[in-house]
Scaffold this active site. Structure first.
Site, mmCIF file in Angstrom:
data_model
loop_
_atom_site.group_PDB
_atom_site.id
_atom_site.type_symbol
_atom_site.label_atom_id
_atom_site.label_comp_id
_atom_site.label_asym_id
_atom_site.label_seq_id
_atom_site.Cartn_x
_atom_site.Cartn_y
_atom_site.Cartn_z
ATOM 1 N N ASP A 69 51.365 51.042 70.347
ATOM 2 C CA ASP A 69 52.079 51.591 69.077
ATOM 3 C C ASP A 69 53.604 51.703 69.722
ATOM 4 O O ASP A 69 53.946 51.092 70.958
ATOM 5 C CB ASP A 69 51.858 53.053 69.040
ATOM 6 C CG ASP A 69 51.314 53.961 70.572
ATOM 7 O OD1 ASP A 69 51.908 53.380 71.571
ATOM 8 O OD2 ASP A 69 50.728 54.830 70.499
ATOM 9 N N ASN B 140 45.600 66.354 71.851
ATOM 10 C CA ASN B 140 45.000 66.486 70.693
ATOM 11 C C ASN B 140 44.160 65.626 70.312
ATOM 12 O O ASN B 140 43.455 65.582 69.059
ATOM 13 C CB ASN B 140 46.060 66.928 69.616
ATOM 14 C CG ASN B 140 46.854 65.662 69.322
ATOM 15 O OD1 ASN B 140 46.559 64.610 69.983
ATOM 16 N ND2 ASN B 140 48.009 65.499 68.356
ATOM 17 N N HIS C 266 44.315 62.203 69.891
ATOM 18 C CA HIS C 266 44.979 61.139 69.518
ATOM 19 C C HIS C 266 44.599 59.547 70.208
ATOM 20 O O HIS C 266 44.532 60.126 71.285
ATOM 21 C CB HIS C 266 46.318 61.269 68.831
ATOM 22 C CG HIS C 266 47.275 61.013 70.089
ATOM 23 N ND1 HIS C 266 48.367 62.103 69.868
ATOM 24 C CD2 HIS C 266 47.532 60.260 70.858
ATOM 25 C CE1 HIS C 266 49.190 61.603 70.847
ATOM 26 N NE2 HIS C 266 48.943 60.821 71.699
ATOM 27 N N GLU D 107 46.877 60.511 64.666
ATOM 28 C CA GLU D 107 46.801 61.929 64.959
ATOM 29 C C GLU D 107 45.688 62.175 64.376
ATOM 30 O O GLU D 107 45.337 61.964 63.396
ATOM 31 C CB GLU D 107 48.226 62.495 64.587
ATOM 32 C CG GLU D 107 49.420 61.945 65.049
ATOM 33 C CD GLU D 107 49.732 62.706 66.421
ATOM 34 O OE1 GLU D 107 48.788 63.059 67.121
ATOM 35 O OE2 GLU D 107 50.838 62.865 66.886
HETATM 36 C C1 GLP Z 1 51.245 58.932 73.827
HETATM 37 C C2 GLP Z 1 50.751 57.482 73.387
HETATM 38 C C3 GLP Z 1 49.250 57.431 73.605
HETATM 39 C C4 GLP Z 1 48.812 58.174 74.844
HETATM 40 C C5 GLP Z 1 48.914 59.524 75.013
HETATM 41 C C6 GLP Z 1 48.667 60.280 76.173
HETATM 42 O O1 GLP Z 1 51.441 59.836 72.679
HETATM 43 N N1 GLP Z 1 51.180 57.164 72.130
HETATM 44 O O2 GLP Z 1 48.650 56.350 73.422
HETATM 45 O O3 GLP Z 1 47.398 58.135 75.023
HETATM 46 O O4 GLP Z 1 50.528 59.562 75.064
HETATM 47 O O5 GLP Z 1 49.656 60.409 77.065
HETATM 48 P P1 GLP Z 1 49.462 60.965 78.490
HETATM 49 O O6 GLP Z 1 48.719 59.615 79.230
HETATM 50 O O7 GLP Z 1 50.827 60.999 79.131
HETATM 51 O O8 GLP Z 1 48.775 62.016 78.639
#
Ligand code: GLP
Length: 248
Positions: free
Chosen positions: A71, A140, A142, A147
């Protein structure tokens, strides 16, 4: 095999990163022209650090590896200091001998977001599909930027980010929530589930509740990661803190 049987729990986040790096290095040795799907976020940082160390020691050769990131924020150029493209350059690509022509990324600054999403889907197909996708998980539930909602998109698409997701991404923007884009581009759930193998990483107590729902709950668009229950070759790698609610 049920999802519960595909979970590995390691003592801490460092060990999760080390084990995953070893697994990915093995996959590259077995298939030097492998196509990887890659995540951003804090969780994969230790994995990237360990993988970079393996590459520096000569234990893994990235020269024929192709990557597709999951993404990117809408409106950010690849050069923007807070873009996921820059994040990947800093934490992985600068440290391995990957061919820049084999790095694939959604361009957040593309004039036509729908055309950019289509281009990405075609590029993935032209590369022969993704062999191994590594995933983080949002608090959440995702994955990528898919989302929770009443409906999920199958293919790469434009997404409106939820407030919780924007808050967790604020550190990338110097903790300035207003600077976090409202939208992003993300691979769809079908794009992710089409990968031949998937590994989801979760570490830390703040992921314990969504991990519990992922493992024990129903498949629901309210928790996009729950769709991984449908995948034939998925592994969940957790540290003790993220696994605390699923251990009796
Ligand atoms: C972002 C990314 C996700 C990732 C998420 C979790 O929103 N788009 O791909 O899994 O963060 O982040 P963290 O690893 O910092 O908790």
């Amino acid at each position: 095999m049920r999802l519960e049987q595909r979970i590995s729990v390691f003592p801490d986040a460092r060990e999760v990163g080390r084990r995953l790096a070893a697994r990915v290095a093995d996959a590259i040795r077995n298939q030097p022209a492998i196509v990887l799907g890659l995540p951003t976020g804090r969780t994969p940082l230790l994995f990237y650090e360990e993988l970079a160390a393996l590459a520096r020691s000569g234990a893994v050769d990235f020269s024929r590896v192709t990557t597709f990131n999951l993404d990117e924020f809408l409106g950010l150029t690849p050069e923007h200091p807070s873009s996921y493209r820059r994040f990947m350059q800093r934490y992985l690509f600068d440290h391995v001998n990957i061919d820049p022509a084999r790095i694939n990324f959604l361009n957040g600054a593309a004039a036509d977001a729908a055309a950019e999403a289509d281009r990405y889907e075609h590029a993935i197909a032209a590369a022969g599909g993704i062999d191994l996708v590594i995933l983080g998980i949002g608090t959440n539930g995702h994955i990528g930027f898919n989302e929770p909602s009443s409906g999920l998109e199958a293919r790469t698409h434009r997404v409106t980010l939820q407030p919780e997701t924007r808050r967790s991404n604020a550190p990338l923007f110097g903790d300035d929530l207003d600077a976090v884009p409202l939208e992003a581009l993300s691979m769809g759930m079908g794009t992710i589930l089409d990968a031949r193998a998937a590994v989801l990483l979760a570490t830390g107590a703040r992921k314990a509740s969504c991990v519990e729902r992922l493992v024990t709950g129903p498949i629901t668009t309210g928790l996009p990661a729950s769709f991984l229950q449908l995948h034939r070759d998925v592994e969940i790698m957790l540290d003790e803190a993220a696994a605390q609610r699923i251990r009796s």
